[in-house]
Design a protein around this motif. Structure first.
Motif, PDB file in Angstrom:
ATOM      1  N   LYS A  57      35.617  -5.098  19.107  1.00 21.57           N
ATOM      2  CA  LYS A  57      35.979  -4.487  17.819  1.00 21.57           C
ATOM      3  C   LYS A  57      34.939  -4.847  16.730  1.00 21.57           C
ATOM      4  O   LYS A  57      34.319  -6.160  17.284  1.00 21.57           O
ATOM      5  CB  LYS A  57      37.417  -4.962  17.406  1.00 21.57           C
ATOM      6  N   GLU A 112      35.552   0.138  20.096  1.00 18.02           N
ATOM      7  CA  GLU A 112      34.911   0.439  20.998  1.00 18.02           C
ATOM      8  C   GLU A 112      35.538   0.815  22.586  1.00 18.02           C
ATOM      9  O   GLU A 112      35.984  -0.122  22.987  1.00 18.02           O
ATOM     10  CB  GLU A 112      33.527  -0.045  21.118  1.00 18.02           C
ATOM     11  N   THR A 113      35.329   2.021  22.802  1.00 17.87           N
ATOM     12  CA  THR A 113      36.003   2.270  24.310  1.00 17.87           C
ATOM     13  C   THR A 113      34.539   2.416  25.090  1.00 17.87           C
ATOM     14  O   THR A 113      33.736   1.970  24.835  1.00 17.87           O
ATOM     15  CB  THR A 113      36.866   3.523  24.337  1.00 17.87           C
ATOM     16  N   SER A 123      40.278   7.989  26.562  1.00 21.08           N
ATOM     17  CA  SER A 123      38.644   7.989  26.569  1.00 21.08           C
ATOM     18  C   SER A 123      38.371   8.836  27.705  1.00 21.08           C
ATOM     19  O   SER A 123      38.945   8.815  28.920  1.00 21.08           O
ATOM     20  CB  SER A 123      38.209   6.727  26.510  1.00 21.08           C
ATOM     21  N   ASP A 178      30.814   8.887  20.015  1.00 26.90           N
ATOM     22  CA  ASP A 178      30.212   7.691  20.540  1.00 26.90           C
ATOM     23  C   ASP A 178      31.202   6.609  21.093  1.00 26.90           C
ATOM     24  O   ASP A 178      30.713   5.457  21.584  1.00 26.90           O
ATOM     25  CB  ASP A 178      29.579   7.001  18.951  1.00 26.90           C
ATOM     26  N   ASN A 186      33.904   5.523  19.871  1.00 21.69           N
ATOM     27  CA  ASN A 186      34.467   4.639  18.905  1.00 21.69           C
ATOM     28  C   ASN A 186      35.699   5.347  18.298  1.00 21.69           C
ATOM     29  O   ASN A 186      36.060   6.275  17.954  1.00 21.69           O
ATOM     30  CB  ASN A 186      33.661   4.011  17.767  1.00 21.69           C
TER      31      ASN A 186
END
Length: 368
Positions: free
Chosen positions: A2, A52-53, A72, A360, A362
């Motif tokens: 994060k 963020e993944t 994701s 991206d 996110n």
């Protein structure tokens, strides 16, 4: 990981569930898939946090009980609190493009292996899984009748599948004539969806029996919006329709003859207005009764993400990664933000915050 950035109706029928302002439990807000949020947004939202993944995000977020759930293409379902902290993640072992559904403290989400998973919202524990014969791209939806909750979703195996919400046991399968890409709307105990076969299918949720099959289009990639026995749907040839389900006919059709590009986005509907967006870069607002175009807004790039209505504003995202808020009344922009990575699924708007996933990998949260 994060990064902090400093800076409906109470009950429509016995099967429908109210959507509070702090909730966005299905990717279009509620069972009719109208794309209307009950909350408000600031005129100029700030970026609050980024999570963020592990890979691209093609699915839309959903929100309930102060939890944000999104899949994701890394195969994981992520559950994050509304301050951006990871609560849990669950590995489905293949890419996720379908939005999740949150109902009764359970997450229902499909992946490209064709599995529908039921997960505990608080812990991420797997409760059950159900297997289709091909990938699941669209969201599940639900209906409750006489104490039984039915969960149904389409698959690329041509079937609309319906299972018991508690056990995952198959209730029925309804076969269409091609892939089912979008989600089925639900109204009055009927599941309504447009298939890649070009038909609008109306199926009884408790029995799986066909009620109506209306020839409307060539190829329907998005989901249908329903209100008062009228369906609103766009097709791959660039036509946008109102369909009278009760009388089995198309009541109006609109197209931009200069472009004829596909509608992937699902419509949003409020009052006498229906909105949708096209691969020709435009967000459109129509009079829902006549099909008259009221205004258009050029987003600057192709649009696949469905618009979301928030009071007197409309949120739209494009494939360049631009977010915009425009006036519902005239389409004039009041706020824009460049994420810089393509967005192909619609935001969730709940409890004064806007959540959106991008290519991206996110998840972005905006608010004040």
């Amino acid at each position: 990981m994060k990064y902090w950035i400093v800076t409906f109706l109470i009950v429509l029928s016995f099967g429908a569930v109210a959507q509070p302002a702090g909730s966005w439990p299905i990717f279009r807000g509620e069972q009719h898939l109208t794309g209307v949020s009950k909350t408000t947004l600031p005129d100029s939202p700030d970026l609050l946090w980024v999570f963020e993944t592990g890979d691209n995000i093609k699915s839309a977020p959903v929100v309930a009980n102060n939890k944000v759930v999104i899949g994701s293409t890394d195969g994981f379902v992520y559950c994050i609190d509304t301050s951006g902290e990871l609560l849990w993640k669950f590995n489905t072992e293949n890419s996720i493009e379908a939005p999740a559904l949150i109902l009764n403290n359970t997450v229902y989400v499909g992946n490209l292996d064709g599995f529908l998973f039921a997960l505990n919202l608080d812990t991420g524990e797997e409760l059950w899984k159900y297997e289709c014969e091909n990938q699941i791209i669209g969201s599940a939806n639900w209906w409750t009748e006489v104490g039984t909750t039915y969960i149904f979703m389409g698959s690329y195996d041509y079937y609309l599948h319906c299972v018991d919400a508690k056990t995952g046991e198959l209730k029925w399968k309804y076969e269409s004539d091609n892939f089912i890409n979008g989600a089925a709307a639900c109204a009055d105990g009927k599941a309504i969806f447009g298939g890649c076969d070009g038909y609008l299918h109306v199926v009884d949720v408790t029995t799986g029996k066909l009620v109506e099959k209306i020839d409307v289009a060539t190829y329907v990639a998005g989901s249908v919006t329903i209100e008062n026995n009228k369906a609103y749907v766009g097709d791959y040839d660039g036509r946008f329709f109102q369909v009278d389900i009760k009388n089995d006919k198309t009541t109006w059709v609109w197209s931009d003859e200069k472009t004829n590009l596909q509608f992937i986005a699902s419509p949003a509907l409020i009052g006498d207005k229906v909105l949708t967006a096209n691969h020709n870069k435009f967000l459109y607002c129509f009079n829902k009764n006549t099909g008259e175009k009221l205004w258009e807004y050029n987003t600057g790039r192709q649009v696949e993400a469905s618009p979301v209505i928030v009071k007197n504003k409309v949120v739209v995202a494009n494939m360049r990664g631009d977010l915009a808020i425009v006036n519902l009344s005239d389409g004039k922009p009041v706020w824009t933000y460049e994420i810089g990575s393509q967005i192909i699924s619609n935001p969730a708007v709940a409890n004064g915050q806007l959540f959106v996933g991008a290519y991206d990998g996110n998840i972005y949260c905006f608010g004040e």
